[in-house]
Design a protein around this motif. Sequence first.
Motif, mmCIF file in Angstrom:
data_model
loop_
_atom_site.group_PDB
_atom_site.id
_atom_site.type_symbol
_atom_site.label_atom_id
_atom_site.label_comp_id
_atom_site.label_asym_id
_atom_site.label_seq_id
_atom_site.Cartn_x
_atom_site.Cartn_y
_atom_site.Cartn_z
ATOM 1 N N GLN B 14 -8.995 5.356 -0.556
ATOM 2 C CA GLN B 14 -10.434 5.345 -0.757
ATOM 3 C C GLN B 14 -11.148 4.798 0.480
ATOM 4 O OE1 GLN B 14 -11.731 3.422 -4.362
ATOM 5 N NE2 GLN B 14 -13.869 3.986 -3.959
ATOM 6 N N LEU B 15 -10.561 3.781 1.095
ATOM 7 C CA LEU B 15 -11.159 3.251 2.325
ATOM 8 C C LEU B 15 -11.137 4.306 3.426
ATOM 9 C CD1 LEU B 15 -9.875 -0.446 2.531
ATOM 10 C CD2 LEU B 15 -12.022 0.431 1.615
ATOM 11 N N LEU B 169 -21.895 6.593 1.735
ATOM 12 C CA LEU B 169 -20.576 6.095 1.329
ATOM 13 C C LEU B 169 -19.651 5.949 2.529
ATOM 14 C CD1 LEU B 169 -19.675 7.732 -2.078
ATOM 15 C CD2 LEU B 169 -19.787 5.302 -1.533
ATOM 16 N N GLU B 170 -20.036 5.068 3.471
ATOM 17 C CA GLU B 170 -19.148 4.816 4.610
ATOM 18 C C GLU B 170 -18.188 3.689 4.228
ATOM 19 O OE1 GLU B 170 -20.885 1.821 4.316
ATOM 20 O OE2 GLU B 170 -20.000 1.606 6.312
ATOM 21 N N LEU B 171 -17.422 3.236 5.213
ATOM 22 C CA LEU B 171 -16.333 2.301 4.927
ATOM 23 C C LEU B 171 -16.777 1.063 4.136
ATOM 24 C CD1 LEU B 171 -13.444 1.377 5.268
ATOM 25 C CD2 LEU B 171 -14.027 0.519 7.533
ATOM 26 N N MET B 172 -17.875 0.435 4.581
ATOM 27 C CA MET B 172 -18.323 -0.798 3.931
ATOM 28 C C MET B 172 -18.684 -0.551 2.468
ATOM 29 S SD MET B 172 -18.727 -3.915 4.761
ATOM 30 C CE MET B 172 -19.375 -5.335 3.939
ATOM 31 N N ASN B 173 -19.371 0.564 2.242
ATOM 32 C CA ASN B 173 -19.797 0.873 0.882
ATOM 33 C C ASN B 173 -18.601 1.181 -0.015
ATOM 34 O OD1 ASN B 173 -21.882 0.966 -0.863
ATOM 35 N ND2 ASN B 173 -22.735 2.897 -0.149
ATOM 36 N N GLN B 174 -17.621 1.915 0.537
ATOM 37 C CA GLN B 174 -16.397 2.195 -0.215
ATOM 38 C C GLN B 174 -15.706 0.882 -0.582
ATOM 39 O OE1 GLN B 174 -15.378 4.947 -1.439
ATOM 40 N NE2 GLN B 174 -15.923 6.689 -0.135
ATOM 41 N N ARG B 176 -17.038 -2.006 -0.860
ATOM 42 C CA ARG B 176 -17.831 -2.743 -1.831
ATOM 43 C C ARG B 176 -17.628 -2.174 -3.238
ATOM 44 N NH1 ARG B 176 -24.107 -3.952 -0.827
ATOM 45 N NH2 ARG B 176 -24.096 -1.693 -0.662
ATOM 46 N N SER B 177 -17.568 -0.848 -3.314
ATOM 47 C CA SER B 177 -17.417 -0.274 -4.654
ATOM 48 C C SER B 177 -16.017 -0.550 -5.203
ATOM 49 C CB SER B 177 -17.767 1.213 -4.662
ATOM 50 O OG SER B 177 -16.761 1.964 -4.066
ATOM 51 N N ALA B 179 -14.271 -3.187 -4.461
ATOM 52 C CA ALA B 179 -14.278 -4.611 -4.784
ATOM 53 C C ALA B 179 -14.977 -4.867 -6.110
ATOM 54 C CB ALA B 179 -14.964 -5.386 -3.658
ATOM 55 N N ASN B 180 -16.120 -4.210 -6.306
ATOM 56 C CA ASN B 180 -16.850 -4.410 -7.556
ATOM 57 C C ASN B 180 -16.067 -3.881 -8.755
ATOM 58 O OD1 ASN B 180 -19.046 -5.668 -6.427
ATOM 59 N ND2 ASN B 180 -20.146 -3.751 -6.049
ATOM 60 N N TYR B 181 -15.374 -2.763 -8.549
ATOM 61 C CA TYR B 181 -14.651 -2.122 -9.639
ATOM 62 C C TYR B 181 -13.479 -2.977 -10.121
ATOM 63 C CZ TYR B 181 -12.283 1.504 -12.307
ATOM 64 O OH TYR B 181 -11.689 2.215 -13.310
ATOM 65 N N HIS B 182 -12.716 -3.501 -9.150
ATOM 66 C CA HIS B 182 -11.546 -4.311 -9.511
ATOM 67 C C HIS B 182 -11.864 -5.794 -9.581
ATOM 68 C CE1 HIS B 182 -8.698 -0.952 -9.135
ATOM 69 N NE2 HIS B 182 -9.480 -0.561 -8.153
ATOM 70 N N TYR B 183 -13.084 -6.130 -9.184
ATOM 71 C CA TYR B 183 -13.502 -7.516 -9.056
ATOM 72 C C TYR B 183 -12.555 -8.308 -8.168
ATOM 73 C CZ TYR B 183 -16.548 -11.296 -10.058
ATOM 74 O OH TYR B 183 -17.476 -12.279 -9.906
ATOM 75 N N LYS B 184 -12.161 -7.666 -7.065
ATOM 76 C CA LYS B 184 -11.324 -8.333 -6.070
ATOM 77 C C LYS B 184 -11.993 -8.130 -4.725
ATOM 78 C CE LYS B 184 -6.583 -8.284 -7.647
ATOM 79 N NZ LYS B 184 -5.319 -7.566 -7.603
ATOM 80 N N TYR B 185 -12.453 -9.211 -4.097
ATOM 81 C CA TYR B 185 -13.223 -9.071 -2.870
ATOM 82 C C TYR B 185 -12.415 -9.323 -1.598
ATOM 83 C CZ TYR B 185 -17.348 -8.570 -5.681
ATOM 84 O OH TYR B 185 -18.262 -8.090 -6.574
#
Lengths: 219, 219
Positions: B14-15, B169-174, B176-177, B179-185
Amino acid sequence: MEQWQGYIGLILQGAVVTIEITIMGCIVALIAAFIAGLGRLSRFWLVRWMATAYIEFFRGTSIFVQLFWAYFVLPLLGVPLSPLQAGVIALGLNIGAYGAEVVRGAIKSIPREQYEACTALNLTRFQEMRHVILPQAVVRMLPTFGNNSIELLKGTAVVSLISLSDMTFQAQVVRAQTGSTAVPFLTILLLYFLFSSTISTVIKRLERHLSRGLDGTGT
Amino acid sequence: MEWDWEFSIQILPQLWEGVKVTIQATILGTMIAMTLGLLLAIARRSANEWISRPVGVFAELIRGTPLLVQLYFLFYVLPDLGLLLSPLTAGVLGLGLHYSTYTAEVYRTGIDAIPKGQWEASKATNLSANQTWTHIIIPQAIPPMIPALANYFVAMFKETPLLAAITVLELMNQARSVANYHYKYVEPMTMVGLFFLAVSVPSVILLRKLEARFAPSNS
């Protein structure tokens, strides 16, 4: 019209936050720049190495990435930061890395005779820096420092993305509430421009003031 | 806090999707910045004040305001004026426009460095303005500019994460999404930082080589 006054007030509140972050960030950046810039000129390889690592690390990524990392990752590593702290630290360290190269370049541009004269006068290394090298070097740093602080000012817009209510954040609020897009964004664009023009004017004045009495700076 | 290797490998595809968009935005943005910058530089040198003055003010305005706000402006205001841009188009335009004011300065100093005799010789051999630019001035001015231009290319690459703010939807946004989905930052954010470092640190070394090659007279 009255409704607009409220919104303008909101944006002005944001402007205050933007100015605060810019000033605090500049202070952090200045300290970081001098520590790292002098560190790169150190006699000890470990200090030089650490300064280089800091500079390359912060110049290698953008403020945006660093800010998100500071805000989302550091708390999980046991360093909780408020949005304001994360913003000021990330901005300060980022611009400080650019400033460090300016400090180094300015100090290295001081001619060798000055160092030789210090040795001849038996000054300690600290006295040499404090009384001879830095007063001359600081004048040479100023123009680029001015540009750096404008970059920092522009960088502050990014803190709106970690929910700090700066000018950009407030413009988004106004946009969401009124549906008007041109007015809030044009307003803050003009305000940012006003701020950056102010910075460059102040730096020019300071430059003139500091170069008074110095040789060869042509005033 | 443990680093989760399995998770980091799992999110790689995804990244990678994000990396592709990041590279695309950088290349398109650079193409705009390089061409528009040249046009700005030439327009600023124009003898006609009605062209040079407004172009100068415009460039100052762009350089004195944050890229993020400019992106918002393109993304939110232009649709109201009837010009609907996709997020990526708005992002690339914003990036290109912002950096064109920086490349314009590079071109300007490069063009200023061309000796007056070249202009006079062009006039003496009766070349048109167009011929003077394309056959005499630009071919000589470009090589010394290459390091500075390359520097802005790297800078634009580092700034692409800002496009995440206007939903590209560039690298940072991918990251972030994810991270938000798995709640792992920790893993996604750190990997983004490492990716940018992995590209920009070697490019700094490459830039120094370019500088050594193209600007030997300068030191």
